[in-house]
Structures are given as structure tokens and as C-alpha cells.
Motif scaffolding. Structure first.
Motif, PDB file in Angstrom:
ATOM      1  N   HIS A   1       0.857  -1.177   0.000  1.00 10.57           N
ATOM      2  CA  HIS A   1       0.000   0.000   0.000  1.00 10.57           C
ATOM      3  C   HIS A   1       0.892   1.225   0.000  1.00 10.57           C
ATOM      4  O   HIS A   1       1.887   1.289   0.733  1.00 10.57           O
TER       5      HIS A   1
ATOM      6  N   LEU B   1       0.776   5.623  -0.117  1.00 14.43           N
ATOM      7  CA  LEU B   1      -0.098   6.757   0.189  1.00 14.43           C
ATOM      8  C   LEU B   1       0.662   8.065   0.022  1.00 14.43           C
ATOM      9  O   LEU B   1       1.759   8.228   0.571  1.00 14.43           O
TER      10      LEU B   1
ATOM     11  N   GLY C   1      -3.517  12.439  -0.042  1.00 11.13           N
ATOM     12  CA  GLY C   1      -4.379  11.305   0.278  1.00 11.13           C
ATOM     13  C   GLY C   1      -4.534  10.315  -0.848  1.00 11.13           C
ATOM     14  O   GLY C   1      -5.196   9.282  -0.682  1.00 11.13           O
TER      15      GLY C   1
ATOM     16  N   GLU D   1      -3.782   7.211  -3.169  1.00 11.81           N
ATOM     17  CA  GLU D   1      -3.217   5.936  -2.731  1.00 11.81           C
ATOM     18  C   GLU D   1      -3.110   4.962  -3.884  1.00 11.81           C
ATOM     19  O   GLU D   1      -3.747   5.126  -4.928  1.00 11.81           O
TER      20      GLU D   1
ATOM     21  N   ASP E   1      -2.865   0.595  -4.274  1.00  7.12           N
ATOM     22  CA  ASP E   1      -3.087  -0.604  -3.473  1.00  7.12           C
ATOM     23  C   ASP E   1      -2.773  -1.865  -4.266  1.00  7.12           C
ATOM     24  O   ASP E   1      -3.200  -2.004  -5.416  1.00  7.12           O
TER      25      ASP E   1
ATOM     26  N   ARG F   1      -2.274  -1.253   4.501  1.00  6.45           N
ATOM     27  CA  ARG F   1      -3.052  -0.009   4.550  1.00  6.45           C
ATOM     28  C   ARG F   1      -3.034   0.609   5.954  1.00  6.45           C
ATOM     29  O   ARG F   1      -2.883   1.826   6.110  1.00  6.45           O
TER      30      ARG F   1
ATOM     31  N   THR G   1       0.444   2.302   6.481  1.00  6.94           N
ATOM     32  CA  THR G   1       0.665   3.605   5.849  1.00  6.94           C
ATOM     33  C   THR G   1      -0.130   4.690   6.572  1.00  6.94           C
ATOM     34  O   THR G   1       0.297   5.846   6.635  1.00  6.94           O
ATOM     35  N   ARG G   2      -1.258   4.316   7.140  1.00  3.40           N
ATOM     36  CA  ARG G   2      -2.022   5.281   7.941  1.00  3.40           C
ATOM     37  C   ARG G   2      -1.225   5.694   9.179  1.00  3.40           C
ATOM     38  O   ARG G   2      -1.216   6.866   9.570  1.00  3.40           O
TER      39      ARG G   2
ATOM     40  N   TYR H   1       5.641  10.331   0.718  1.00  4.35           N
ATOM     41  CA  TYR H   1       4.885   9.123   0.403  1.00  4.35           C
ATOM     42  C   TYR H   1       5.133   8.069   1.471  1.00  4.35           C
ATOM     43  O   TYR H   1       6.284   7.783   1.834  1.00  4.35           O
TER      44      TYR H   1
END
Length: 294
Positions: free
Chosen positions: A22, A24, A29, A31, A33, A182, A185-186, A254
Motif C-alpha cells: 500500500h 499513500l 491522500g 493511494e 493498493d 493499509r 501507511t495510515r 509518500y
């Protein structure tokens, strides 16, 4: 995006691995995937949530990062680096233990911090940030103990046997520390946006991630003097991963999380390491091209 997906899939296939990724754009924002919602064992990547929990408790006044910790020569968590590989006693601050944990992935330093912070605190921190599929289940020493137990009397030699690999609980996300690309990366975005903690503490975490010594995975995809890479690796038999950020001189930032599983059980597989950087570069190039086109 189809061309990008094809390129990423081809890169993983050519390296002989199954991959999850993932990516980002921290500021827009946007992204990208590639099976980024897949649950994966985090291995030493879970030292990053521990670092965030440590700084959260420090910001709350529950602990002082300069607090000194005794590191006796016996009873340490095993590992090939840092205190885990040292023979004599030592006394270090919590923040210097955090440096060893992040820079050289020191298991002993990590478990000393985990004892001070608490497993529940790590999980409270990840939930606060919104990482609903991330959980710390055990210490790093417990993971090593599970591998040793599952390998049986032949020890490390047994890890060349695919049947032994298949029964390792440490490689089962249902029974080991786990997350998703995911979610991770958040977490990285929260650290880089100063929302994972105070700006002071987030800056301290970014500093430690930039001091990681391993250049063979994520950083290998960005061999430029003016591109800044900060990351945290994680490894288990057949599993390789790294999460980190890539910052360009034009301000582009990133967040990336890449994990791979290899068919071969060899401990040294340069292609399986390098494809983490290759796939990350493909993803970042696409995000940058899309940013310029918008």
C-alpha cells in the motif's frame, strides 16, 4: 493504474515472491493498493507501534524518556543485533533503547521497552490512531520462542523444510502480531502529519526511523542523494517487509508498506529484499505522475 498493477505484479513474480503493498501520498491522500487490506504478520515492523506508544506515554507524563533501565547480561531476548547480541550488562535510557530498537532492530531493547510500556498500551495507541486491523499479541521474545518450539529439535536447520515453515505460528496472522499494509501507511502518515502525537514527539520518531541502517529493501528503490528514506524492516522465515516514507526535494511525501513471502526458505534471498524497493518505486512514480497530471 492497470499498467502500474501489472508492473508491480511482474516485479513480485520475477523475484519469486507473493507481495502486498500500500502506498499513500501523505499530503493529497492519493493511494495505490496491491492487496493492501491483506492481514500480514508484522515481525519487527511492530516495533513502530511500540515506538509510538512509548512516546504517547511520555507525552502524557507516564514516563520519562531519559529514565535509565538496567540491561543485565542474562535473560535478554535473543537476536543478532544490539543488546540482544552483547555479552555484558548495560544501563541505557528509554530513548536510547528506542534508538537501538529502530536503528538495528534490537529485540532485547524492544522487549525492555515493551515491559515498561505494556502490550495493552500498544494496542490502545493503534486503536486511537484508527488502525482497526493492527494488534500486538505477544513480545518479540515470545515470537522467537514460538519459532524455536515449532521448529523442533533440529532448530534452525529445520527452517529449510517447507513442512516446518508451514506450521510456524509466528507466520500466522491469526496467532501473531499483525496488521495490514493499509493500516501501516495510515500510521506512517499520522507520524509525518504530527497527529500520532505532539509535533515534538513525532519529530523524535521520524528521526529514529531515518537512522535505520538497512539499505537493502525500501531504500534500494530510491538511490538518490536528495531523496530521504526512513523506515522499519521486519523479517521472519520466508517473510520480508518494510514500512517507511520517501520524501522528495520538491516536498512530495509518500508512505509505503510492502511485505513479501518467498517460496524458497533460504535466509539470504537478495531478489526478495530488493523487490520491496522496486515495487515501492513503481508505486511512488505513479503517485508522483498522477499528482503532476492533476
Amino acid at each position: 493504474m492497470t499498467d502500474t498493477s501489472t508492473a508491480i505484479g511482474t516485479a513480485f513474480a520475477d523475484a519469486g515472491v507473493t507481495g502486498w503493498l500500500h502506498a499513500l501520498d501523505i499530503d493529497t491522500g492519493a493511494e495505490l493498493d496491491w492487496q493492501g487490506n491483506q492481514s500480514v504478520c508484522t515481525a519487527s515492523v511492530h516495533k513502530l507501534p511500540l515506538l509510538v506508544a512509548l512516546h504517547e506515554r511520555a507525552a502524557a507524563g507516564d514516563l520519562d524518556l531519559t529514565e535509565q533501565v538496567e540491561c543485565p547480561p542474562t535473560g535478554r531476548t535473543a537476536g543478532p543485533t544490539g543488546l540482544a547480541a552483547m555479552l555484558d550488562g548495560a544501563r541505557l535510557s528509554l530513548r536510547d533503547l528506542a534508538y537501538l530498537m529502530m536503528a538495528v532492530s534490537d529485540n532485547a531493547a524492544a522487549d525492555l521497552l515493551l515491559t515498561r510500556v505494556g502490550l495493552d498500551a500498544v494496542n490502545r495507541t493503534t486503536l486511537r490512531i484508527g488502525l482497526t486491523r493492527t494488534q500486538a499479541v505477544h513480545s518479540f521474545g515470545a515470537a522467537m520462542a514460538m519459532i524455536k518450539e515449532d521448529a523442533g529439535p533440529d532448530g534452525v536447520r529445520a527452517l529449510a523444510d517447507p513442512h516446518v515453515i508451514a506450521r510456524l505460528r509466528a507466520l500466522d496472522p491469526a496467532r501473531a502480531n499483525h496488521s495490514t499494509p493499509r493500516d501501516l501507511t495510515r500510521l506512517l502518515a499520522a507520524i509525518w502529519r504530527d497527529t500520532a502525537g505532539t509535533p515534538e514527539h513525532c519529530a523524535a520518531m521520524r528521526r529514529l526511523m531515518a537512522l535505520q541502517v538497512w539499505p537493502h529493501r525500501l531504500a534500494s528503490g530510491f538511490p538518490f542523494d536528495d531523496v530521504h528514506v526512513a523506515g522499519k524492516t521486519g523479517s521472519l522465515p520466508t517473510l520480508r517487509g518494510e514500512v517507511g516514507t520517501v520524501e522528495y526535494p520538491d516536498g512530495g511525501r509518500y508512505a509505503l508498506a510492502v511485505f513479501t513471502r518467498s517460496v524458497r526458505s533460504s535466509a539470504i534471498l537478495p531478489a526478495a529484499d530488493a523487490v520491496i524497493g522496486t515495487a515501492a518505486r513503481i508505486a511512488v512514480d505513479t503517485l508522483r505522475a498522477n499528482r503532476k497530471a492533476s
